[in-house]
Design a protein around this motif. Structure first.
Motif, mmCIF file in Angstrom:
data_model
loop_
_atom_site.group_PDB
_atom_site.id
_atom_site.type_symbol
_atom_site.label_atom_id
_atom_site.label_comp_id
_atom_site.label_asym_id
_atom_site.label_seq_id
_atom_site.Cartn_x
_atom_site.Cartn_y
_atom_site.Cartn_z
ATOM 1 N N LYS A 197 0.837 -1.210 0.000
ATOM 2 C CA LYS A 197 0.000 0.000 0.000
ATOM 3 C C LYS A 197 0.867 1.253 0.000
ATOM 4 N N ALA A 198 1.895 1.290 0.854
ATOM 5 C CA ALA A 198 2.766 2.467 0.942
ATOM 6 C C ALA A 198 3.513 2.718 -0.368
ATOM 7 N N ALA A 199 3.827 1.658 -1.093
ATOM 8 C CA ALA A 199 4.542 1.784 -2.360
ATOM 9 C C ALA A 199 3.607 2.088 -3.526
ATOM 10 N N GLY A 200 2.310 2.033 -3.279
ATOM 11 C CA GLY A 200 1.350 2.302 -4.352
ATOM 12 C C GLY A 200 1.258 1.175 -5.366
ATOM 13 N N LEU A 201 1.470 -0.059 -4.914
ATOM 14 C CA LEU A 201 1.499 -1.210 -5.822
ATOM 15 C C LEU A 201 0.234 -2.071 -5.778
ATOM 16 N N VAL A 202 -0.777 -1.636 -5.064
ATOM 17 C CA VAL A 202 -1.995 -2.440 -4.945
ATOM 18 C C VAL A 202 -2.602 -2.714 -6.326
ATOM 19 N N ASP A 203 -2.734 -1.680 -7.153
ATOM 20 C CA ASP A 203 -3.345 -1.869 -8.469
ATOM 21 C C ASP A 203 -2.526 -2.803 -9.353
ATOM 22 N N VAL A 204 -1.204 -2.674 -9.308
ATOM 23 C CA VAL A 204 -0.331 -3.536 -10.115
ATOM 24 C C VAL A 204 -0.511 -5.000 -9.726
ATOM 25 N N LEU A 205 -0.489 -5.285 -8.434
ATOM 26 C CA LEU A 205 -0.566 -6.669 -7.961
ATOM 27 C C LEU A 205 -1.996 -7.184 -7.857
ATOM 28 N N SER A 206 -2.968 -6.339 -8.171
ATOM 29 C CA SER A 206 -4.373 -6.759 -8.182
ATOM 30 C C SER A 206 -4.902 -6.895 -9.599
ATOM 31 N N GLY A 207 -4.107 -6.517 -10.582
ATOM 32 C CA GLY A 207 -4.551 -6.501 -11.972
ATOM 33 C C GLY A 207 -4.629 -7.879 -12.602
ATOM 34 N N LYS A 208 -4.765 -7.875 -13.903
ATOM 35 C CA LYS A 208 -4.952 -9.122 -14.656
ATOM 36 C C LYS A 208 -3.642 -9.807 -15.031
ATOM 37 N N ASN A 209 -2.516 -9.081 -14.973
ATOM 38 C CA ASN A 209 -1.234 -9.703 -15.305
ATOM 39 C C ASN A 209 -0.919 -10.815 -14.317
ATOM 40 N N GLN A 210 -0.332 -11.895 -14.827
ATOM 41 C CA GLN A 210 0.033 -13.039 -13.989
ATOM 42 C C GLN A 210 1.415 -12.821 -13.380
ATOM 43 N N PHE A 211 1.500 -13.030 -12.067
ATOM 44 C CA PHE A 211 2.761 -12.871 -11.349
ATOM 45 C C PHE A 211 3.003 -14.053 -10.432
ATOM 46 N N THR A 212 4.279 -14.264 -10.137
ATOM 47 C CA THR A 212 4.691 -15.135 -9.044
ATOM 48 C C THR A 212 5.284 -14.212 -7.995
ATOM 49 N N VAL A 213 4.743 -14.278 -6.778
ATOM 50 C CA VAL A 213 5.224 -13.421 -5.698
ATOM 51 C C VAL A 213 5.883 -14.293 -4.633
ATOM 52 N N PHE A 214 7.138 -13.974 -4.343
ATOM 53 C CA PHE A 214 7.854 -14.600 -3.240
ATOM 54 C C PHE A 214 7.617 -13.674 -2.049
ATOM 55 N N ALA A 215 6.613 -14.009 -1.246
ATOM 56 C CA ALA A 215 6.061 -13.122 -0.230
ATOM 57 C C ALA A 215 6.713 -13.308 1.135
ATOM 58 N N PRO A 216 7.441 -12.295 1.597
ATOM 59 C CA PRO A 216 8.014 -12.389 2.943
ATOM 60 C C PRO A 216 6.915 -12.323 4.011
ATOM 61 N N THR A 217 7.022 -13.175 4.994
ATOM 62 C CA THR A 217 6.087 -13.154 6.120
ATOM 63 C C THR A 217 6.459 -12.005 7.062
ATOM 64 N N ASN A 218 5.599 -11.728 8.021
ATOM 65 C CA ASN A 218 5.929 -10.730 9.045
ATOM 66 C C ASN A 218 7.228 -11.103 9.750
ATOM 67 N N ALA A 219 7.422 -12.387 10.014
ATOM 68 C CA ALA A 219 8.648 -12.845 10.671
ATOM 69 C C ALA A 219 9.878 -12.532 9.816
#
Length: 176
Positions: A49-71
């Motif tokens: 949200k702070a980076a303004g990337l919600v729309d990019v990562l919510s769109g129709k383009n297919q992505f693989t996200v290596f998502a860091p956990t809170n830990a």
């Protein structure tokens, strides 16, 4: 070790609750919606949200996200996350987040096959434009970042309507 197993089970149960409904796999939520629905990714969601990337990562383009956990974010030096979330550091935050994203969908089986087919390691460009290298360490897939840091994939193949999420245990850092 016991604590790690408990955390993994909790993460697993949380993902399942958002991807399964009455025994069928749901893929109607996008990457951001799935992450937002899991308390283990609250720091990642705040950063997106702070980076303004919600729309990019919510769109129709297919992505693989290596998502860091809170830990994973908690492993960073004290104050790092708070500093990155400041508006004046938006570019640096965006670079770090986009370093965790690959265009296209790479399921766990695809990653393992690519590693085996490429002599034990597989390098792929991130959306940031820098490479990450994936290799096997026993039964685990380990990602090496541009600065030599590593992160183990701790959960795989969380399907989203616009790609797939793999949870990782450390934040990856780009070269620049």
């Amino acid at each position: 070790m016991k604590k790690l197993v408990v955390v993994l089970v909790c993460v697993s149960m949380s993902f399942l609750s958002f991807t399964e409904k009455e025994g069928t796999i749901r893929q109607d939520k996008n990457i951001v919606e799935i992450a937002a629905g899991n308390e283990n990714f609250s720091t990642l969601v705040a950063a997106v949200k702070a980076a303004g990337l919600v729309d990019v990562l919510s769109g129709k383009n297919q992505f693989t996200v290596f998502a860091p956990t809170n830990a994973a974010f908690d492993k960073l030096p004290d104050g790092t996350v708070a500093t990155l979330l400041k508006p004046e550091n938006k570019d640096a935050l965006t670079d770090i987040l986009m370093y965790h994203v690959v265009a296209g969908e790479y399921k766990a089986g695809d990653v393992v096959k690519a590693i085996k087919d490429n002599g034990g390691k597989f390098s792929v460009n991130t959306v940031k434009g820098e490479k990450i290298t994936l290799k096997m360490n026993g039964n685990n897939v380990v990602i090496k970042d541009a600065k030599g840091g590593t992160s183990v994939i701790i959960m795989t193949d969380v399907d989203a309507s616009n790609g797939v999420i793999h949870a990782i245990e450390s934040v990856l850092m780009p070269k620049s």
